[in-house]
Design an enzyme around this catalytic site. Structure first.
Site, PDB file in Angstrom:
ATOM      1  N   ILE A   6    -109.683 -75.039  14.623  1.00  0.00           N
ATOM      2  CA  ILE A   6    -109.208 -75.579  15.905  1.00  0.00           C
ATOM      3  C   ILE A   6    -109.931 -76.873  16.235  1.00  0.00           C
ATOM      4  CG2 ILE A   6    -110.784 -73.991  17.160  1.00  0.00           C
ATOM      5  CD1 ILE A   6    -108.708 -74.051  19.469  1.00  0.00           C
ATOM      6  N   THR A   7    -109.151 -77.883  16.655  1.00  0.00           N
ATOM      7  CA  THR A   7    -109.761 -79.142  17.098  1.00  0.00           C
ATOM      8  C   THR A   7    -109.960 -79.083  18.621  1.00  0.00           C
ATOM      9  OG1 THR A   7    -107.643 -80.283  17.479  1.00  0.00           O
ATOM     10  CG2 THR A   7    -108.586 -80.429  15.249  1.00  0.00           C
ATOM     11  N   SER A  11    -114.419 -77.964  24.769  1.00  0.00           N
ATOM     12  CA  SER A  11    -114.139 -78.154  26.193  1.00  0.00           C
ATOM     13  C   SER A  11    -112.783 -77.555  26.537  1.00  0.00           C
ATOM     14  CB  SER A  11    -114.153 -79.673  26.471  1.00  0.00           C
ATOM     15  OG  SER A  11    -113.693 -79.958  27.756  1.00  0.00           O
ATOM     16  N   GLY A  12    -112.564 -77.269  27.794  1.00  0.00           N
ATOM     17  CA  GLY A  12    -111.239 -76.927  28.317  1.00  0.00           C
ATOM     18  C   GLY A  12    -110.490 -75.836  27.571  1.00  0.00           C
ATOM     19  N   TYR A 159    -100.157 -91.464  27.128  1.00  0.00           N
ATOM     20  CA  TYR A 159    -100.356 -90.017  26.945  1.00  0.00           C
ATOM     21  C   TYR A 159     -99.001 -89.336  26.726  1.00  0.00           C
ATOM     22  CZ  TYR A 159    -101.666 -85.164  27.962  1.00  0.00           C
ATOM     23  OH  TYR A 159    -101.853 -83.797  27.891  1.00  0.00           O
TER      24      TYR A 159
HETATM   25  N1  LIG Z   1    -105.142 -79.811  30.998  1.00  0.00           N
HETATM   26  C1  LIG Z   1    -103.823 -79.787  31.113  1.00  0.00           C
HETATM   27  O1  LIG Z   1    -103.262 -79.650  32.221  1.00  0.00           O
HETATM   28  C2  LIG Z   1    -102.971 -79.932  29.889  1.00  0.00           C
HETATM   29  C3  LIG Z   1    -101.569 -79.815  30.042  1.00  0.00           C
HETATM   30  C4  LIG Z   1    -100.762 -79.942  28.933  1.00  0.00           C
HETATM   31  C5  LIG Z   1    -101.333 -80.162  27.681  1.00  0.00           C
HETATM   32  N2  LIG Z   1    -102.699 -80.289  27.566  1.00  0.00           N
HETATM   33  C6  LIG Z   1    -103.252 -80.539  26.224  1.00  0.00           C
HETATM   34  O2  LIG Z   1    -104.274 -79.608  25.961  1.00  0.00           O
HETATM   35  C7  LIG Z   1    -105.133 -80.131  24.951  1.00  0.00           C
HETATM   36  C8  LIG Z   1    -106.589 -79.873  25.332  1.00  0.00           C
HETATM   37  O3  LIG Z   1    -106.877 -80.616  26.497  1.00  0.00           O
HETATM   38  P1  LIG Z   1    -107.813 -80.071  27.666  1.00  0.00           P
HETATM   39  O4  LIG Z   1    -106.991 -80.078  28.899  1.00  0.00           O
HETATM   40  O5  LIG Z   1    -108.485 -78.834  27.259  1.00  0.00           O
HETATM   41  O6  LIG Z   1    -108.839 -81.295  27.775  1.00  0.00           O
HETATM   42  P2  LIG Z   1    -110.418 -81.412  27.631  1.00  0.00           P
HETATM   43  O7  LIG Z   1    -111.102 -80.329  28.382  1.00  0.00           O
HETATM   44  O8  LIG Z   1    -110.734 -82.820  27.991  1.00  0.00           O
HETATM   45  O9  LIG Z   1    -110.689 -81.169  26.074  1.00  0.00           O
HETATM   46  C9  LIG Z   1    -110.353 -82.157  25.144  1.00  0.00           C
HETATM   47  C10 LIG Z   1    -111.009 -81.811  23.810  1.00  0.00           C
HETATM   48  O10 LIG Z   1    -110.651 -82.842  22.855  1.00  0.00           O
HETATM   49  C11 LIG Z   1    -111.836 -83.299  22.239  1.00  0.00           C
HETATM   50  N3  LIG Z   1    -111.729 -84.698  21.808  1.00  0.00           N
HETATM   51  C12 LIG Z   1    -111.366 -85.767  22.536  1.00  0.00           C
HETATM   52  N4  LIG Z   1    -111.474 -86.891  21.793  1.00  0.00           N
HETATM   53  C13 LIG Z   1    -111.917 -86.508  20.570  1.00  0.00           C
HETATM   54  C14 LIG Z   1    -112.252 -87.201  19.378  1.00  0.00           C
HETATM   55  N5  LIG Z   1    -112.180 -88.540  19.281  1.00  0.00           N
HETATM   56  N6  LIG Z   1    -112.676 -86.498  18.301  1.00  0.00           N
HETATM   57  C15 LIG Z   1    -112.800 -85.146  18.368  1.00  0.00           C
HETATM   58  N7  LIG Z   1    -112.516 -84.430  19.482  1.00  0.00           N
HETATM   59  C16 LIG Z   1    -112.076 -85.114  20.567  1.00  0.00           C
HETATM   60  C17 LIG Z   1    -112.913 -83.156  23.315  1.00  0.00           C
HETATM   61  O11 LIG Z   1    -114.183 -83.196  22.698  1.00  0.00           O
HETATM   62  P3  LIG Z   1    -115.551 -83.429  23.582  1.00  0.00           P
HETATM   63  O12 LIG Z   1    -115.906 -82.078  24.140  1.00  0.00           O
HETATM   64  O13 LIG Z   1    -116.512 -83.926  22.564  1.00  0.00           O
HETATM   65  O14 LIG Z   1    -115.212 -84.421  24.652  1.00  0.00           O
HETATM   66  C18 LIG Z   1    -112.548 -81.808  23.891  1.00  0.00           C
HETATM   67  O15 LIG Z   1    -113.058 -80.760  23.097  1.00  0.00           O
HETATM   68  C19 LIG Z   1    -104.760 -81.602  24.803  1.00  0.00           C
HETATM   69  O16 LIG Z   1    -103.992 -81.781  23.644  1.00  0.00           O
HETATM   70  C20 LIG Z   1    -103.916 -81.876  26.041  1.00  0.00           C
HETATM   71  O17 LIG Z   1    -102.984 -82.904  25.822  1.00  0.00           O
HETATM   72  C21 LIG Z   1    -103.516 -80.176  28.638  1.00  0.00           C
END
Ligand SMILES: NC(=O)c1ccc[n+]([C@@H]2O[C@H](COP(=O)([O-])OP(=O)(O)OC[C@H]3O[C@@H](n4cnc5c(N)ncnc54)[C@H](OP(=O)(O)O)[C@@H]3O)[C@@H](O)[C@H]2O)c1
Length: 267
Positions: A6-7, A11-12, A159
């Site tokens: 998993i990538t 976080s989150g 995005y």
């Molecule tokens: N939150 C929402 O409402 C929502 C809704 C629809 C879809 N999504 C999708 O859900 C997925 C996860 O997002 P999230 O909401 O959980 O956000 P998040 O808490 O900001 O987590 C993002 C994750 O991506 C990693 N990441 C970012 N840039 C990276 C890089 N250059 N190399 C390696 N890892 C990297 C971050 O690593 P670090 O911990 O090192 O920063 C973190 O683990 C995303 O694809 C997002 O588009 C989210």
């Protein structure tokens, strides 16, 4: 029990999914960019009865993606489930390779990771792509624009384009690799650090654990294993935008992604 790579597990939604998958008895390969966060996560997962290992990768660098995949493939193990989850939202600038950061991290890095992990993806392996309903806001992909820096105020636009790319990628991968189980998911509106800090307090989102539920379900449950090429939220299929259903655009994105990633392919 299988091996799940998993990538974005630090976080989150990814972090919550990593915990859920480990608690179900799967071995978690936690692919992230921050060594300290990865170490803490892997320690937590192993200390709570799970099984996990770190894989260092910066998804903003295609060379790093290629190296991480090669490292895993060299171990001779299979990937039972690949969860392409990591993402960036309202950010500016480019990746190391000059792509708008959202397109580069959210789409292109995962395109290359999936391709380079090809030898480890056996018939029946699953690829789960975390996409978003935000893709409905994108009416197409400007292939010139994605090779230019993203601007913060246009972050939402870039995005949405990257999430459209996620869905086109899933459709085309499902077509090209019918031996795999390939699905996209929408986790819902989840309170995580991907949402801009100034809107977070005003949003009534769900928790990362609730958001991760559909990821874990698609990765492990029997029902999604019976089909491929789906797009799911709350364990139900949901509607793609018309653009996300365009096979010509999906093929063009695939062709261009292959060209852009060619210098980083190892097989
Ligand atoms: N939150 C929402 O409402 C929502 C809704 C629809 C879809 N999504 C999708 O859900 C997925 C996860 O997002 P999230 O909401 O959980 O956000 P998040 O808490 O900001 O987590 C993002 C994750 O991506 C990693 N990441 C970012 N840039 C990276 C890089 N250059 N190399 C390696 N890892 C990297 C971050 O690593 P670090 O911990 O090192 O920063 C973190 O683990 C995303 O694809 C997002 O588009 C989210």
């Amino acid at each position: 029990m299988g091996t799940i790579l998993i990538t974005g597990p630090t976080s989150g939604i990814g972090r919550a999914a990593a915990h859920q998958l480990a608690s179900l008895g799967h071995h978690v390969v936690a692919a992230g960019r921050n060594p300290a966060k990865l170490k803490r996560l892997v320690y937590e997962l192993n200390a709570t009865g799970g099984s996990a290992e770190p894989l260092l990768v910066d998804l903003a660098s295609l060379a790093s993606v290629s190296a991480a995949a090669a490292q895993f493939v060299a171990s001779g193990r299979n990937v039972d489930v690949l969860v392409n989850n990591a993402g960036v939202g309202m950010a500016s600038g480019t990746t190391v390779d000059g792509f708008a950061v959202q397109f580069g991290v959210n789409h292109l890095a995962h395109f290359l990771l999936t391709a380079e992990l090809g030898p480890a993806l056996r018939p029946g392996s699953r690829v789960i792509q975390v996409a978003s309903q935000m893709h409905h806001r994108a009416s197409g992909i400007d292939f010139h624009r994605v090779t230019r820096p993203a601007r913060t105020l246009k972050g939402v636009e870039q995005y949405s384009v990257s999430k459209l790319a996620n869905l086109l990628f899933v459709a085309e991968l499902a077509r090209r690799r019918p031996d795999l189980v390939v699905h996209a998911v929408h986790p819902g509106l989840v309170k995580t650090s991907i949402l801009p800090w100034f809107v977070r307090p005003f949003i009534r989102g769900i928790t990362p654990e609730e958001g991760a539920e559909v990821v874990t379900w698609c990765a492990t449950a029997a029902e999604p294993g019976e089909t491929t090429g789906g797009y799911w939220a709350r364990r139900r299929p949901i509607e793609l935008s018309e653009t996300a259903r365009d096979p010509v655009l999906a093929q063009e994105l695939w062709r261009r992604s292959e060209e852009w990633c060619a210098p980083f392919r190892t097989h």
